[in-house]
Scaffold this motif. Structure first.
Motif, short mmCIF file in Angstrom:
data_model
loop_
_atom_site.label_atom_id
_atom_site.label_comp_id
_atom_site.label_asym_id
_atom_site.label_seq_id
_atom_site.Cartn_x
_atom_site.Cartn_y
_atom_site.Cartn_z
N LEU A 199 0.83 -1.20 0.00
CA LEU A 199 0.00 0.00 0.00
C LEU A 199 0.87 1.26 0.00
CD1 LEU A 199 -2.77 -1.03 2.56
CD2 LEU A 199 -3.00 -0.84 0.08
N SER A 200 1.96 1.24 0.76
CA SER A 200 2.86 2.39 0.80
C SER A 200 3.53 2.60 -0.56
CB SER A 200 3.92 2.18 1.88
OG SER A 200 4.86 3.22 1.87
N GLU A 201 3.88 1.51 -1.21
CA GLU A 201 4.51 1.61 -2.52
C GLU A 201 3.57 2.28 -3.52
OE1 GLU A 201 6.94 -1.51 -5.38
OE2 GLU A 201 6.59 -1.98 -3.27
N ARG A 202 2.30 1.89 -3.46
CA ARG A 202 1.31 2.52 -4.35
C ARG A 202 1.11 3.99 -3.99
NH1 ARG A 202 -0.95 -2.77 -4.57
NH2 ARG A 202 -2.21 -2.53 -2.69
N ALA A 203 1.14 4.30 -2.69
CA ALA A 203 0.97 5.69 -2.27
C ALA A 203 2.13 6.55 -2.77
CB ALA A 203 0.89 5.77 -0.74
N GLN A 204 3.35 6.03 -2.72
CA GLN A 204 4.49 6.78 -3.23
C GLN A 204 4.42 6.96 -4.74
OE1 GLN A 204 5.42 8.01 -0.10
NE2 GLN A 204 7.25 8.26 -1.32
N ALA A 205 3.90 5.94 -5.44
CA ALA A 205 3.73 6.07 -6.89
C ALA A 205 2.72 7.15 -7.22
CB ALA A 205 3.30 4.73 -7.48
N ARG A 206 1.63 7.22 -6.46
CA ARG A 206 0.62 8.26 -6.68
C ARG A 206 1.21 9.64 -6.39
NH1 ARG A 206 -1.09 4.78 -9.02
NH2 ARG A 206 -3.03 3.60 -8.77
N LEU A 207 2.05 9.73 -5.36
CA LEU A 207 2.70 10.99 -5.06
C LEU A 207 3.62 11.40 -6.20
CD1 LEU A 207 3.28 13.27 -3.05
CD2 LEU A 207 5.06 11.82 -2.04
#
Length: 604
Positions: A199-207
């Motif tokens: 989930l954090s990896e996806r959040a960083q990608a969205r950022l």
């Protein structure tokens, strides 16, 4: 600029989570901090021992009070122990923060250096805002991996082990009761925390996507303002921000579940210890001092376990960022010093086995021999062959999308052709390292990029040892001396981000001056006069004519008046050479060139 984005033979992109990321991405940068890390570990062990000793001293105080014995010495020892542990903790935390900052700096330095050496095809495939996000936001998260992450896991494990040993010596039954409650809570917390990394990896990608949108809008602020598109662009950024927010909320939802689960385990452990311990005291199996010491050890057991769970959460968050960093570091950098063609390239050898020669018998400065190239979406150049002799100007003209800029990019070896051979001074460019080849070349791109900084900074980019007199002389050559005399700062006047304080023509001439300042024998000029007025175009044409006596120029041009005096003109159309000669001959004999010239009112 290239007519399409994806390049042939681009290196495969690692899948997030499969590349060499995770904690291993930090290891090469931690070697220089080995001494400090050992010191931090020793200080951590000192604090653990000091903390574990405190309940035992308190137990001794309680027992002394029960036996009416003096306690001044014990109380003084307890105070000294508490203060000593606090002081050592402060020193340890400072050193640990320094190590973390140093490691993050090392990762940023390595990542930035690697980004600047990626194959040009990678820049075609990726958005600059996402790359910037990896250098800034993702590397910042790695700090947590070191401070509240990996190190807290290690020190927490040592503390738990020490506390468990002492608690087992005090009362094994109470230890089993505490372990049951704490174990169930920690297990549930760890199961929930495992969801955090993806989930954090996806959040960083969205950022990263949101950063790309912001970078796109800011870099084109004037265009957006002139088009009245502020609201539309704001909505696009807001949409990306919403996606980043939603991804962040998903991470927060899982993280929020971790603490309550851990707290339930803690509360359960205390209830069990108080219940079982009270019964043990009532039965005389243990004393009150033993129970108080045990309860304090439960505190010491709970704290590192909770700390370990939180550290695990931080590690999972940081590993998502590390995976994104590792994805970039796993892409092979452009080999500046190696030789040899691309693996899938077909090389054509001339029938006579030798490179083409000029009229004087010397090898041509640049030769294309049956060169074909594509970006993966249809041919861009198809069996292109020509020679550019030493000295003089070879102009390349044709309609948009004909492959003119790509031709210059191939000379620079930003890409390798699918088939055919490119030679510089009679040598296959793949037999030269890229650094050797590019030392022969000076390149002015179509967009004529100007870097943020001063006039001097821009001119010294490729020639850092040039003198002030040489800088002023080259500005004279491109009719730009007035730029250095516009303010009292002279050559140290700021040009703004991407040269925003300069006009389009001034940016173009500054980029050309930067190229002319080098000693490169071959100049590659892509639309060098596209933004110049008539006076500056004439001055620049004279400068090109003067330079061409000592150097070889390959000039891409849409404005035929700029290259009408060229020694030879190549006419490209749909990736093929459809004409070659001088202006007057081509205007009479070549239909494609005649049409271009007629549209620009050069012929009737």
């Amino acid at each position: 600029m290239p007519e399409a984005a994806p390049a042939p033979g681009a290196p495969p992109h690692p899948v997030a989570g499969q590349e060499p990321g995770g904690p291993r991405v930090l290891l090469p940068h931690l070697r220089g901090f080995a001494g400090r890390l050992i010191a931090v570990m020793v200080l951590s062990l000192v604090t653990v021992v000091g903390a574990l000793a405190q309940p035992l001293v308190i137990r001794m105080v309680v027992d002394a009070l029960a036996d009416s014995e003096p306690i001044k010495g014990l109380v003084a020892a307890l105070v000294a122990l508490v203060l000593g542990v606090a002081a050592v903790n402060a020193v340890r935390d400072f050193w640990l923060q320094r190590v973390a900052e140093g490691a993050v700096r090392a990762v940023r330095t390595r990542l930035t250096a690697h980004l600047l050496r990626l194959p040009v095809a990678e820049y075609d495939l990726r958005r600059s805002g996402d790359l910037l996000s990896r250098v800034s936001a993702d590397t910042t998260l790695l700090r947590n991996v070191l401070t509240t992450g990996v190190f807290d896991l290690v020190t927490g494990a040592v503390t738990v082990l020490g506390a468990a040993v002492v608690m087992a010596l005090l009362d094994p039954l109470l230890l089993a009761a505490a372990g049951l409650g704490l174990g169930l809570g920690m297990l549930c917390s760890l199961i929930a925390a495992r969801w955090i990394r993806p989930l954090s990896e996806r959040a960083q990608a969205r950022l990263g996507e949101m950063t790309s949108e912001v970078e796109r809008a800011v870099s084109a602020a004037r265009t957006i303002r002139a088009a009245g598109a502020e609201e539309r662009e704001s909505r696009a950024i807001a949409d990306r921000a919403r996606l980043a927010y939603e991804a962040g909320v998903r991470v927060a939802r899982v993280r929020a579940a971790v603490s309550p689960l851990s707290m339930l385990g803690t509360q359960g452990a205390f209830l069990l210890v108080l219940g079982v311990g009270g019964a043990r005291v009532a039965s005389g199996a243990i004393g009150v001092g033993d129970l108080i010491a045990f309860v304090l050890y439960v505190f010491y057991l709970v704290s590192p376990l909770t700390q370990a769970v939180n550290a695990y959460v931080q590690v999972q968050t940081g590993l998502g960022a590390a995976s994104r960093i590792g994805e970039i570091l796993a892409i092979p950098a452009e080999d500046l010093h190696g030789r040899g063609p691309a693996p899938d390239r077909a090389v054509r050898t001339p029938a006579n086995g030798a490179a083409a020669e000029g009229a004087d018998g010397a090898p041509a400065a640049v030769e294309f021999d049956a060169v074909s190239f594509d970006y993966g979406a249809g041919p861009v150049l198809d069996e292109v062959s020509f020679t550019a002799p030493h000295g003089g100007v070879t102009a390349i003209v044709g309609p948009s999308g004909a492959g003119k800029s790509t031709l210059l990019a191939l000379v620079e070896r930003f890409y390798d052709p699918r088939s055919g051979t490119i030679r510089a001074d009679g040598v296959d460019v793949t037999e030269l390292s890229r650094s050797q080849l590019r030392s022969k070349l000076a390149y002015v791109e179509q967009e004529a990029p100007v870097l943020a900084g001063t006039i001097r900074d821009n001119l010294l980019l490729a020639t850092p040892d040039a003198t002030r007199e040489e800088l002023l002389a080259v500005l004279d050559t491109v009719n730009l001396r007035g730029l250095a005399e516009r303010t009292s700062k002279g050559l140290d006047a700021e040009v703004g981000d991407a040269g925003v304080r300069l006009s389009g023509g001034e940016r173009q001439r500054l980029a050309l001056a930067r190229a002319l300042l080098t000693d490169a024998p071959i100049l590659l000029l892509d639309e060098p006069t596209s933004q110049l007025d008539a006076n500056n175009e004439a001055a620049l044409r004279d400068a090109i004519a003067a330079v061409s006596r000592q150097r070889t120029l390959l000039v891409v041009a849409h404005r035929l008046s700029t290259v009408a005096d060229a020694d030879q003109i190549l006419v490209l159309d749909s990736g093929r050479v459809v004409g070659q000669g001088r202006h007057h001959d081509l205007a009479r004999e070549n239909a494609a060139y005649h049409e271009l010239a007629a549209r620009q009112l050069l012929v009737t």
